[in-house]
Design a protein around this motif. Structure first.
Motif, mmCIF file in Angstrom:
data_model
loop_
_atom_site.group_PDB
_atom_site.id
_atom_site.type_symbol
_atom_site.label_atom_id
_atom_site.label_comp_id
_atom_site.label_asym_id
_atom_site.label_seq_id
_atom_site.Cartn_x
_atom_site.Cartn_y
_atom_site.Cartn_z
ATOM 1 N N ILE A 72 -73.193 35.174 59.990
ATOM 2 C CA ILE A 72 -73.410 36.042 58.833
ATOM 3 C C ILE A 72 -73.782 35.176 57.636
ATOM 4 O O ILE A 72 -73.070 34.238 57.293
ATOM 5 C CB ILE A 72 -72.136 36.868 58.528
ATOM 6 N N HIS A 73 -74.894 35.488 57.012
ATOM 7 C CA HIS A 73 -75.281 34.731 55.826
ATOM 8 C C HIS A 73 -75.772 35.638 54.701
ATOM 9 O O HIS A 73 -76.516 35.217 53.809
ATOM 10 C CB HIS A 73 -76.338 33.661 56.162
ATOM 11 N N PHE A 74 -75.302 36.883 54.723
ATOM 12 C CA PHE A 74 -75.581 37.821 53.639
ATOM 13 C C PHE A 74 -74.258 38.422 53.180
ATOM 14 O O PHE A 74 -73.528 39.029 53.975
ATOM 15 C CB PHE A 74 -76.543 38.917 54.101
ATOM 16 N N PHE A 75 -73.946 38.222 51.903
ATOM 17 C CA PHE A 75 -72.658 38.624 51.351
ATOM 18 C C PHE A 75 -72.887 39.521 50.137
ATOM 19 O O PHE A 75 -73.703 39.210 49.274
ATOM 20 C CB PHE A 75 -71.837 37.392 50.962
ATOM 21 N N ASP A 76 -72.135 40.611 50.084
ATOM 22 C CA ASP A 76 -72.294 41.594 49.009
ATOM 23 C C ASP A 76 -70.997 41.719 48.231
ATOM 24 O O ASP A 76 -69.930 41.962 48.810
ATOM 25 C CB ASP A 76 -72.683 42.953 49.594
ATOM 26 N N THR A 77 -71.079 41.568 46.901
ATOM 27 C CA THR A 77 -69.903 41.680 46.057
ATOM 28 C C THR A 77 -70.280 42.456 44.798
ATOM 29 O O THR A 77 -71.329 43.095 44.724
ATOM 30 C CB THR A 77 -69.323 40.285 45.740
ATOM 31 N N ALA A 78 -69.399 42.428 43.791
ATOM 32 C CA ALA A 78 -69.663 43.093 42.510
ATOM 33 C C ALA A 78 -68.756 42.491 41.448
ATOM 34 O O ALA A 78 -67.673 41.978 41.745
ATOM 35 C CB ALA A 78 -69.419 44.603 42.613
ATOM 36 N N ASP A 79 -69.201 42.579 40.201
ATOM 37 C CA ASP A 79 -68.407 42.002 39.118
ATOM 38 C C ASP A 79 -67.063 42.701 38.931
ATOM 39 O O ASP A 79 -66.109 42.103 38.426
ATOM 40 C CB ASP A 79 -69.199 42.020 37.803
ATOM 41 N N VAL A 80 -66.960 43.964 39.352
ATOM 42 C CA VAL A 80 -65.713 44.715 39.143
ATOM 43 C C VAL A 80 -64.739 44.604 40.312
ATOM 44 O O VAL A 80 -63.638 45.151 40.238
ATOM 45 C CB VAL A 80 -65.999 46.200 38.858
ATOM 46 N N TYR A 81 -65.104 43.933 41.387
ATOM 47 C CA TYR A 81 -64.172 43.770 42.500
ATOM 48 C C TYR A 81 -63.087 42.779 42.098
ATOM 49 O O TYR A 81 -63.321 41.572 42.029
ATOM 50 C CB TYR A 81 -64.890 43.282 43.757
ATOM 51 N N GLY A 82 -61.918 43.328 41.803
ATOM 52 C CA GLY A 82 -60.828 42.475 41.351
ATOM 53 C C GLY A 82 -61.080 41.872 39.988
ATOM 54 O O GLY A 82 -60.555 40.793 39.677
ATOM 55 N N GLY A 83 -61.873 42.535 39.158
ATOM 56 C CA GLY A 83 -62.176 42.009 37.840
ATOM 57 C C GLY A 83 -62.866 40.657 37.880
ATOM 58 O O GLY A 83 -62.685 39.822 36.994
ATOM 59 N N GLY A 84 -63.667 40.417 38.902
ATOM 60 C CA GLY A 84 -64.388 39.150 39.058
ATOM 61 C C GLY A 84 -63.791 38.238 40.107
ATOM 62 O O GLY A 84 -64.390 37.223 40.458
ATOM 63 N N LEU A 85 -62.623 38.603 40.664
ATOM 64 C CA LEU A 85 -61.960 37.742 41.642
ATOM 65 C C LEU A 85 -62.807 37.538 42.896
ATOM 66 O O LEU A 85 -62.895 36.417 43.421
ATOM 67 C CB LEU A 85 -60.596 38.326 42.029
ATOM 68 N N SER A 86 -63.428 38.592 43.388
ATOM 69 C CA SER A 86 -64.259 38.470 44.581
ATOM 70 C C SER A 86 -65.392 37.482 44.342
ATOM 71 O O SER A 86 -65.656 36.595 45.162
ATOM 72 C CB SER A 86 -64.815 39.836 44.989
ATOM 73 N N GLU A 87 -66.076 37.599 43.214
ATOM 74 C CA GLU A 87 -67.160 36.661 42.894
ATOM 75 C C GLU A 87 -66.623 35.236 42.768
ATOM 76 O O GLU A 87 -67.267 34.291 43.244
ATOM 77 C CB GLU A 87 -67.843 37.080 41.592
ATOM 78 N N GLU A 88 -65.482 35.075 42.120
ATOM 79 C CA GLU A 88 -64.911 33.742 41.949
ATOM 80 C C GLU A 88 -64.591 33.094 43.289
ATOM 81 O O GLU A 88 -64.866 31.904 43.506
ATOM 82 C CB GLU A 88 -63.651 33.821 41.091
#
Length: 326
Positions: A47-63
């Motif tokens: 898997i080399h495609f990842f989908d997140t959002a700025d509001v997931y955990g208030g930025g935790l997912s992106e971090e």
């Protein structure tokens, strides 16, 4: 793991991606060690495609994705979303604020420019005004983002976005319990070279076939607090179908499937049998779920008879149970 083109972006993405909502602890706590294990397992499965959002955990997912990305010799393709944080939603949208939100996401992800930035289910009036799509086109030209798409809730929103010349992708609700896009949106997406990213492929877990009427969910899980649309659009939870009815429908469908067919495999393969689909972003709270979902890439296509059975079941039994529109 097979790959597919993501619309006009030029990206080749794994046809099973990883949805990273869970990495924001929005379904219940996922410890840092387990979050890293989920991400590592995904890359191990191709898997080399990842989908997140700025509001997931208030930025935790992106971090978490950004920290993990630093350890890789070949960075994956990372898509994020913009438009639902408190600075913007529901009526604070401006080009300056959208740009600032995207720059904050890029910083958390550790990138200079975001691979794919998607509008995140913005209000209908904001979307249909057309301004926000023009802003995304400008931000692409400015180098803030490489490509842009939209994540939407309703088919008419998807059809509208699909006509934008620069739009690379559409993220939609699509599964064997929500099939209308097959005849309406998918042909248009193919014509306009727009990649389709599928979320809710298993209808919030219903189509795993493992949920019973007495199944309970963590209080922080949207399947607990949004089952009737109390927090956001009802279609985002159990496909808009009342949970108890959904369990009954799944059991009825299982009875109709050939003995050698598992409902989870059938559900994922049905989506992959649509050639316009670029990737399925299946979420996971455990690494074992990542491996189970990734295996769908190697399943053979479903038979014409099984496709007909699923279409008939949807029209006769499921479609009228969906709340919130399609």
């Amino acid at each position: 793991m097979k790959t597919r083109a993501l619309g006009k972006s030029g990206f080749e993405v794994s046809e099973i991606g990883l949805g990273c909502w869970q990495l924001g602890n929005d379904f219940g706590p996922v410890e840092d060690e387990e979050a890293t294990k989920i991400l590592q397992t995904a890359t191990g499965e191709g898997i080399h495609f990842f989908d997140t959002a700025d509001v997931y955990g208030g930025g935790l997912s992106e971090e978490r994705i950004g920290q993990w990305r630093k350890t890789l010799s070949k960075p994956p393709i990372i898509a994020t979303k913009v438009g639902r944080n408190g600075e913007l939603y529901p009526n604070g949208y401006s080009k300056v604020k959208v740009k600032q939100s995207l720059q904050a996401s890029a910083k958390r992800l550790g990138v200079e420019a975001i691979d794919l930035a998607q509008l995140h289910c913005v209000p209908r009036d904001v979307l249909f005004s057309g301004d926000i799509l023009a802003w995304m086109e400008d931000l692409k030209q400015e180098g803030v983002i490489k490509h842009f798409g939209a994540s939407v809730e309703m088919l008419d929103e998807a059809m509208f976005c699909c006509e934008h010349a620069e739009l690379a992708s559409l993220q939609i609700l699509f599964n064997v319990f929500r099939q209308d896009a097959v005849d309406s949106l998918l042909p248009l997406a193919e014509k306009n070279d727009v990649g389709i990213i599928v979320r809710l492929p298993l209808a919030s877990g219903l189509l795993t076939g493992k949920m019973g009427l007495n199944h309970t969910f963590n209080a922080h899980d949207h399947r607990s607090y949004n089952k009737d649309g109390a927090a956001f659009h009802v279609g985002e939870t159990f496909n808009g179908i009342p949970f108890e009815k959904g369990v009954v429908l799944v059991e009825a469908l299982k009875e109709k499937l050939p003995e050698d067919q598992n409902i989870l495999d059938v559900s994922l393969r049905w989506i992959l049998d649509q050639p316009q689909v670029s990737s399925i972003i299946a979420g996971a709270s455990r690494s074992s779920q990542v491996m189970r979902n990734a295996a769908a890439s190697n399943l053979p296509p479903l038979s014409k008879e099984l496709h007909s059975l699923l279409a008939d079941f949807y029209r006769a039994e499921v479609r009228n149970e969906i709340r919130g529109g399609i």
